[in-house]
Design an enzyme around this catalytic site. Sequence first.
Site, mmCIF file in Angstrom:
data_model
loop_
_atom_site.group_PDB
_atom_site.id
_atom_site.type_symbol
_atom_site.label_atom_id
_atom_site.label_comp_id
_atom_site.label_asym_id
_atom_site.label_seq_id
_atom_site.Cartn_x
_atom_site.Cartn_y
_atom_site.Cartn_z
ATOM 1 N N PHE A 176 0.836 -1.200 0.000
ATOM 2 C CA PHE A 176 0.000 0.000 0.000
ATOM 3 C C PHE A 176 0.868 1.246 0.000
ATOM 4 O O PHE A 176 2.057 1.200 0.325
ATOM 5 C CB PHE A 176 -0.931 0.009 1.224
ATOM 6 C CG PHE A 176 -0.208 0.045 2.542
ATOM 7 C CD1 PHE A 176 0.061 1.254 3.165
ATOM 8 C CD2 PHE A 176 0.224 -1.127 3.159
ATOM 9 C CE1 PHE A 176 0.737 1.291 4.380
ATOM 10 C CE2 PHE A 176 0.897 -1.100 4.376
ATOM 11 C CZ PHE A 176 1.155 0.115 4.988
ATOM 12 N N CYS A 177 0.257 2.367 -0.380
ATOM 13 C CA CYS A 177 0.933 3.661 -0.370
ATOM 14 C C CYS A 177 -0.124 4.747 -0.198
ATOM 15 O O CYS A 177 -1.290 4.443 0.054
ATOM 16 C CB CYS A 177 1.746 3.867 -1.648
ATOM 17 S SG CYS A 177 0.746 3.780 -3.150
ATOM 18 N N THR A 178 0.252 5.995 -0.361
ATOM 19 C CA THR A 178 -0.664 7.098 -0.070
ATOM 20 C C THR A 178 -1.889 7.117 -0.975
ATOM 21 O O THR A 178 -3.024 7.119 -0.511
ATOM 22 C CB THR A 178 0.067 8.452 -0.186
ATOM 23 O OG1 THR A 178 1.254 8.412 0.601
ATOM 24 C CG2 THR A 178 -0.826 9.586 0.287
ATOM 25 N N ILE A 205 -4.066 4.660 0.732
ATOM 26 C CA ILE A 205 -4.496 4.959 2.102
ATOM 27 C C ILE A 205 -5.613 5.995 2.119
ATOM 28 O O ILE A 205 -6.577 5.882 2.885
ATOM 29 C CB ILE A 205 -3.303 5.478 2.931
ATOM 30 C CG1 ILE A 205 -2.187 4.436 2.980
ATOM 31 C CG2 ILE A 205 -3.736 5.841 4.352
ATOM 32 C CD1 ILE A 205 -0.840 4.997 3.387
#
Length: 327
Positions: A176-178, A205
């Site tokens: 996952f990332c922003t 996110i």
Amino acid sequence: MSKVVVCAMYKFVSLPDFERIQKPLLIVMEKSGIKGTLLLAKEGINGTVAGSQSAIDALLAWLATQPGLDNIVHKLSFDDDMPFYRTKVKLKKEIVTMGVEGIDPNEVVGTYVKPKDWNALISDPEVLLVDTRNDYEVKIGTFENALDPQTATFREFPEYVKQNLDPTKHKKVAMFCTGGIRCEKSTAYLKEQGFEDVYHLEGGILKYLEEVKQEESMWQGECFVFDNRVAVNHDLEKGQYDQCNACRMPITEAEKASSQFEQGVSCPHCIDKVTDKQRERFLERERQVQLSKQRGEAHIGSDVSAVIESRRAKKEQLKKSQNEKSV
């Protein structure tokens, strides 16, 4: 007073003539009063911009008229103040820099997992959960039981994979990332390295925080964002962190109260990394910032590359010494 709409967007799509779009896109943004930065490359578009709701709607509508740029992945959040100073459209080799040739999420990518299904996936004991963001982002918030690669930049992620992940041992990997762009490219890289079951959080996110109720959330802390808000909480509102203008690390009010904190010059995270020459430069920059504030102007400029390079060099030296010990 109306809230400023902050729009984070990206799309991996083949744009062979991406240079052609730069000028008309900039004109649309400037006419609408939009500020922020959009990146264009052969592999697609990426960036975060801010403006009124009507301006953001107009921008997305214009982009939808361009070949391949319809249905752009985007997330909206809100702020009381404009989080950007400039309006820019940049031409790049990559819209998110991994530095590995031949990685194309348009061709090979992991399995998209919607926010509503994310908790179930990462609760599976067979799933290895990896945060693909940088160390200063992970510091203020991440998912429960996520691995922190401790990378200073996204360019370091491929090396982290080579040193720590094994397709014969790690059968299921979730990342996952922003906003979704880094983990999308990361899954493409892992697939190229022979990992079979690779997953990533669709929309990142920010989309998870938007759609998953806080009482059901497995997110811990705040989410770092690349604008003047520094971080957002679970309600996607400006969080409790400020940012050190010398090293870009997020800092708390307690850290700002430290004797090692000097506005625009140093903080507890970088006090030992700032040279005398950098200190002089940072002091002069801060003086200009304060003069601009007195005149009611926004001071534009950031000279943090030296400190970041110092952090990166120290990490590389540490890795080198560790490798030498293992030989």
